[in-house]
Design a protein around this motif. Structure first.
Motif, PDB file in Angstrom:
ATOM      1  N   ALA A  85     -38.211  54.435 -11.715  1.00  0.00           N
ATOM      2  CA  ALA A  85     -37.023  55.255 -11.986  1.00  0.00           C
ATOM      3  C   ALA A  85     -36.919  56.407 -10.986  1.00  0.00           C
ATOM      4  O   ALA A  85     -35.818  56.733 -10.519  1.00  0.00           O
ATOM      5  CB  ALA A  85     -37.078  55.789 -13.416  1.00  0.00           C
ATOM      6  N   ASP A  86     -38.043  57.018 -10.631  1.00  0.00           N
ATOM      7  CA  ASP A  86     -38.054  58.139  -9.691  1.00  0.00           C
ATOM      8  C   ASP A  86     -37.523  57.713  -8.321  1.00  0.00           C
ATOM      9  O   ASP A  86     -36.732  58.442  -7.706  1.00  0.00           O
ATOM     10  CB  ASP A  86     -39.468  58.697  -9.574  1.00  0.00           C
ATOM     11  N   GLU A  87     -37.936  56.540  -7.834  1.00  0.00           N
ATOM     12  CA  GLU A  87     -37.456  56.057  -6.543  1.00  0.00           C
ATOM     13  C   GLU A  87     -35.929  55.908  -6.547  1.00  0.00           C
ATOM     14  O   GLU A  87     -35.264  56.253  -5.579  1.00  0.00           O
ATOM     15  CB  GLU A  87     -38.093  54.708  -6.199  1.00  0.00           C
ATOM     16  N   ARG A  88     -35.387  55.391  -7.625  1.00  0.00           N
ATOM     17  CA  ARG A  88     -33.951  55.178  -7.703  1.00  0.00           C
ATOM     18  C   ARG A  88     -33.182  56.495  -7.816  1.00  0.00           C
ATOM     19  O   ARG A  88     -32.140  56.665  -7.192  1.00  0.00           O
ATOM     20  CB  ARG A  88     -33.622  54.232  -8.867  1.00  0.00           C
ATOM     21  N   PHE A  89     -33.711  57.433  -8.597  1.00  0.00           N
ATOM     22  CA  PHE A  89     -33.067  58.745  -8.709  1.00  0.00           C
ATOM     23  C   PHE A  89     -33.133  59.483  -7.375  1.00  0.00           C
ATOM     24  O   PHE A  89     -32.147  60.088  -6.952  1.00  0.00           O
ATOM     25  CB  PHE A  89     -33.760  59.576  -9.807  1.00  0.00           C
ATOM     26  N   ALA A  90     -34.290  59.450  -6.726  1.00  0.00           N
ATOM     27  CA  ALA A  90     -34.439  60.140  -5.443  1.00  0.00           C
ATOM     28  C   ALA A  90     -33.454  59.582  -4.414  1.00  0.00           C
ATOM     29  O   ALA A  90     -32.849  60.336  -3.650  1.00  0.00           O
ATOM     30  CB  ALA A  90     -35.868  60.013  -4.932  1.00  0.00           C
ATOM     31  N   HIS A  91     -33.299  58.272  -4.398  1.00  0.00           N
ATOM     32  CA  HIS A  91     -32.369  57.649  -3.447  1.00  0.00           C
ATOM     33  C   HIS A  91     -30.922  58.011  -3.779  1.00  0.00           C
ATOM     34  O   HIS A  91     -30.148  58.377  -2.894  1.00  0.00           O
ATOM     35  CB  HIS A  91     -32.550  56.124  -3.471  1.00  0.00           C
ATOM     36  N   ARG A  92     -30.578  57.951  -5.040  1.00  0.00           N
ATOM     37  CA  ARG A  92     -29.172  58.151  -5.460  1.00  0.00           C
ATOM     38  C   ARG A  92     -28.749  59.617  -5.403  1.00  0.00           C
ATOM     39  O   ARG A  92     -27.641  59.926  -4.999  1.00  0.00           O
ATOM     40  CB  ARG A  92     -29.024  57.617  -6.889  1.00  0.00           C
ATOM     41  N   PHE A  93     -29.646  60.522  -5.807  1.00  0.00           N
ATOM     42  CA  PHE A  93     -29.232  61.916  -5.976  1.00  0.00           C
ATOM     43  C   PHE A  93     -29.872  62.903  -4.996  1.00  0.00           C
ATOM     44  O   PHE A  93     -29.464  64.053  -4.951  1.00  0.00           O
ATOM     45  CB  PHE A  93     -29.527  62.382  -7.408  1.00  0.00           C
ATOM     46  N   ALA A  94     -30.885  62.468  -4.240  1.00  0.00           N
ATOM     47  CA  ALA A  94     -31.548  63.421  -3.346  1.00  0.00           C
ATOM     48  C   ALA A  94     -31.677  62.898  -1.923  1.00  0.00           C
ATOM     49  O   ALA A  94     -32.449  63.439  -1.140  1.00  0.00           O
ATOM     50  CB  ALA A  94     -32.931  63.779  -3.905  1.00  0.00           C
ATOM     51  N   GLY A  95     -30.961  61.831  -1.602  1.00  0.00           N
ATOM     52  CA  GLY A  95     -31.001  61.319  -0.236  1.00  0.00           C
ATOM     53  C   GLY A  95     -32.323  60.697   0.152  1.00  0.00           C
ATOM     54  O   GLY A  95     -32.638  60.598   1.338  1.00  0.00           O
ATOM     55  N   GLY A  96     -33.098  60.286  -0.820  1.00  0.00           N
ATOM     56  CA  GLY A  96     -34.379  59.656  -0.542  1.00  0.00           C
ATOM     57  C   GLY A  96     -34.195  58.261   0.032  1.00  0.00           C
ATOM     58  O   GLY A  96     -33.085  57.726   0.070  1.00  0.00           O
ATOM     59  N   PRO A  97     -35.292  57.672   0.480  1.00  0.00           N
ATOM     60  CA  PRO A  97     -35.195  56.329   1.050  1.00  0.00           C
ATOM     61  C   PRO A  97     -34.808  55.309  -0.033  1.00  0.00           C
ATOM     62  O   PRO A  97     -35.011  55.555  -1.218  1.00  0.00           O
ATOM     63  CB  PRO A  97     -36.614  56.058   1.571  1.00  0.00           C
TER      64      PRO A  97
END
Length: 179
Positions: A85-97
């Motif tokens: 879940a963290d990977e998906r949130f980081a990508h969607r809302f924080a510009g993560g990979p």
């Protein structure tokens, strides 16, 4: 008891989502991390509720076994579910990979299947320890037969999962390009 188990599962995901909202959308990483760290408290609450219910004279049934399964699975798989879940949130809302894609063939897929089985083994061990603890606590074989049945069925499922998971080591999935 079943309603409490469902409530714990819902609470688990609520704590994860709210923790990730704090971390990424509200840009408050410390409260977000605190909420994520609260997820094990849900397991503790379920364990306490199950023990209280059994100590109150309830006959052990499948729902008590389900509580043990939930606790084992939550501990064994919880960290990887939060990471997913963290990977998906980081990508969607924080510009993560972008989130890592799961391997679908070859040795990497086989390794992933073995690792998932090892987590299942850990969940089984934790859950069975909870079940055996409940059986010893109640101390009445007639009242706890359902818990032994859960151990038996889960052991069979674990064995089937082993055969499937490790079959990919002997016979790896081939990609469509190599077929």
């Amino acid at each position: 008891m079943i309603a409490f188990i469902i409530g714990c599962e819902i609470a688990f995901w609520v704590f994860i989502v709210v923790g990730l909202v704090f971390r990424y959308m509200l840009r408050m990483p410390k409260p977000g991390a605190a909420l994520l760290l609260c997820t094990p408290l849900i397991d503790l609450a379920l364990l306490v509720a199950t023990v209280i219910h059994l100590n109150g004279g309830a006959e052990a049934d499948f729902t008590h076994g389900l509580a043990a399964i939930y606790i084992g699975a939550s501990i064994a798989f919880g960290h990887s579910m939060i990471r997913w879940a963290d990977e998906r949130f980081a990508h969607r809302f924080a510009g993560g990979p972008p989130p890592r894609k799961k391997a679908k063939h070859g040795t990497e897929h086989a390794r992933s299947e073995r690792q998932a089985w090892l987590k299942h083994l850990l969940a089984w061990a934790i859950g069975c320890a909870c079940l055996l603890g409940m059986i010893l606590m109640v101390g009445d074989a007639d009242r706890t037969e359902a818990l032994l049945q859960v151990v038996r069925i889960w052991s069979i499922i674990l064995g089937i999962d082993f055969l499937i998971s490790f079959s990919y080591t002997l016979w790896p999935r081939k990609s469509k390009e190599t077929v």
